[in-house]
Design an enzyme around this catalytic site. Structure first.
Site, PDB file in Angstrom:
ATOM      1  N   HIS A 157       0.821  -1.219   0.000  1.00  9.29           N
ATOM      2  CA  HIS A 157       0.000   0.000   0.000  1.00  9.29           C
ATOM      3  C   HIS A 157       0.858   1.275   0.000  1.00  9.29           C
ATOM      4  CE1 HIS A 157      -3.638  -2.273   0.435  1.00  9.29           C
ATOM      5  NE2 HIS A 157      -3.325  -2.730   1.635  1.00  9.29           N
ATOM      6  N   ASP A 192      -2.770 -10.547  -2.524  1.00 11.70           N
ATOM      7  CA  ASP A 192      -3.277 -10.117  -1.228  1.00 11.70           C
ATOM      8  C   ASP A 192      -4.780  -9.835  -1.316  1.00 11.70           C
ATOM      9  OD1 ASP A 192      -1.920  -8.815   1.459  1.00 11.70           O
ATOM     10  OD2 ASP A 192      -3.732  -7.736   0.894  1.00 11.70           O
ATOM     11  N   HIS A 194      -6.238  -7.244  -0.303  1.00 11.23           N
ATOM     12  CA  HIS A 194      -6.411  -5.834  -0.636  1.00 11.23           C
ATOM     13  C   HIS A 194      -5.617  -5.481  -1.896  1.00 11.23           C
ATOM     14  CE1 HIS A 194      -6.729  -6.283   3.785  1.00 11.23           C
ATOM     15  NE2 HIS A 194      -7.736  -5.434   3.662  1.00 11.23           N
ATOM     16  N   ASP A 281      -4.203 -12.841   3.412  1.00 14.53           N
ATOM     17  CA  ASP A 281      -5.425 -12.388   4.073  1.00 14.53           C
ATOM     18  C   ASP A 281      -6.683 -12.619   3.241  1.00 14.53           C
ATOM     19  OD1 ASP A 281      -4.307 -10.506   2.411  1.00 14.53           O
ATOM     20  OD2 ASP A 281      -4.547  -8.821   3.780  1.00 14.53           O
TER      21      ASP A 281
END
Length: 343
Positions: A157, A192, A194, A281
Site C-alpha cells: 500500500h 493479497d 487488498h 489475508d
C-alpha cells in the site's frame, strides 16, 4: 529456496490504529513474523538476515523527502510534545503545492491513513524489511531461481511518498526495481486480499513493469479509491496494469479463475522475472474476512505460479493471526515448490 528475515523487523509494534472512527488493536503484530519464520523453518528453508544494501535500492522507488521523513519524524514529533506515536491530524486535499516545513504538516502529507502510526522503532523495522526484499531480489538477480523475502511490516500500500494500510516501504516494488538491473521486463503479481495500490501507483506510467492484482472489490473494501478494473496504466504504462476485483466472499473456484486470467496476462507480457506479493489475508479465516480462500486454494495458486517457471521473488504481504495463517503460508510455499519441480 532461501528466505530472509531480521528480528529487528519485530520492533515496530503500535498498539492501536483508528478504523471506522474507533481505536482498535492493531492486527499487524510482531507475532505474524513468528508464524512465517516457523513455517519457513518447517519447510527446510534456510532463513538468514539480509546484508545491508543501503538506501540506494529504496530510493529507486521512494522519494528522498519521504525517506528522510520516515527516518526523522518521530524525534521531531516528540520535540513538539506530540503523542507517543506519530499520527496525522491533517489530511490535505492537494499534494502538488509547497512541501510543509512543520512536522505536523509533513505527517499529514506522508501518512496516507490512520493505519500507519510511526513509532520510535518504525524506521529500523521497515528498513530491515526492505533489505529482506532487496536481498531476495539480489540472489534471484544473481541466478537463483527463487527466494522468499519475509517482509514485516508489509509494503504494497506504500506509494513513492505515502504510507497506507500498515505499509511504509513498498517491498514488492523495491524488489521489482532491483530485478530490472538484469531483466528488461518484470511482472508483479499481487494476490493479497487488498489491492496493491502503492505498487500500482509506483509503476502506473511505466511499460517495463507489469502490475497485476486480484483482490476484494474496492467499491466495498479497502483501499476503496484504487484497484478498479478500468485502471490500465497511463502514458508508457498504458496496458501494463491489470486489476481483477472480486466480490466479497469469493471462494477458491472464482479466485483461482481470476488467478488464471492474471497468469495469462503475465505470460503475454513475457517478463524475465516475477515478484509475487504473497498476501494470505484472502483466507476464509483471516480476521479481515473479505474473501474465502482455503489452504487448498493457496496450494493450487502456488503450484500454478511456480509452474510459470520464472525467476521469482516471493515477498510477504498481508495475512493476520488466525489458526490457518501458518497452514495457508505452508500451502502456498509448498505448492510453489511443487510447481517448480520441472525447473
Amino acid at each position: 529456496m532461501h528466505a530472509f528475515f531480521d528480528p529487528v523487523q519485530k520492533s515496530h509494534a503500535p498498539d492501536t490504529f483508528l478504523v471506522s472512527g474507533a481505536w482498535r488493536p492493531c492486527p499487524e503484530v510482531p507475532a505474524r513474523a513468528d508464524v512465517f519464520v516457523e513455517v519457513a523453518a518447517g519447510l527446510g528453508l534456510p532463513v538468514s538476515a539480509p546484508r545491508d544494501f543501503g538506501l540506494t535500492p529504496l530510493a529507486a522507488v521512494h522519494t528522498a523527502e519521504y525517506l528522510q521523513f520516515l527516518q526523522t519524524i518521530h524525534g521531531r514529533w516528540q520535540s513538539l510534545g506530540g503523542s507517543r506515536d506519530v499520527l496525522p491530524n491533517v489530511h490535505p486535499d492537494r499534494r502538488d503545492g509547497p512541501y510543509p516545513r512543520s512536522p505536523v504538516g509533513q505527517a499529514g502529507f506522508h501518512l496516507g491513513d490512520t493505519a500507519c502510526p510511526v513509532t520510535a522503532q518504525t524506521w529500523a523495522a521497515v528498513y530491515r524489511s526492505a533489505q529482506c526484499a532487496v536481498a531476495a531480489a539480489d540472489v534471484v538477480r544473481g541466478g537463483a531461481r527463487h527466494a522468499y523475502a519475509l517482509c514485516r511490516p508489509p509494503g504494497h500500500h506504500a506509494a513513492a511518498d505515502l504510507t497506507g494500510g500498515f505499509c511504509y516501504l513498498n517491498t514488492a516494488a523495491i524488489a521489482a526495481q532491483h530485478l530490472r538491473a538484469r531483466h528488461d521486463r518484470v511482472a508483479v503479481l499481487d494476490i493479497d486480499l487488498h489491492h496493491g495500490n502503492g505498487t500500482q501507483a509506483i509503476f502506473y506510467g511505466r511499460g517495463d513493469v507489469l502490475t497485476v492484482s486480484l483482490h476484494a472489490d474496492p467499491l466495498d473494501f479497502y483501499p476503496f479509491f484504487w484497484g478498479h478494473a478500468a485502471e490500465r496504466g497511463t502514458g508508457a504504462g498504458l496496458g501494463a496494469n491489470l486489476n481483477l476485483p472480486l466480490p466479497l466472499g469469493t471462494p477458491d473456484g472464482p479466485w483461482l479463475a481470476a488467478l488464471d486470467a492474471a497468469l495469462a496476462r503475465i505470460n503475454a507480457f513475457a517478463p524475465g522475472a516475477l515478484v509475487l506479493a504473497l498476501g494470505l489475508d484472502a483466507s476464509a479465516d483471516d480476521p479481515f474476512g473479505g474473501l474465502k480462500v482455503s489452504p487448498e486454494g493457496f496450494r493450487a495458486a502456488g503450484h500454478r505460479i511456480g509452474a510459470l517457471g520464472l525467476p521469482t521473488v516471493l515477498v510477504q504481504e498481508g495475512g493476520y493471526l488466525s489458526d490457518s495463517l501458518g497452514p495457508c503460508l505452508h500451502a502456498a510455499l509448498s505448492g510453489f515448490q511443487e510447481g517448480r519441480r520441472h525447473d
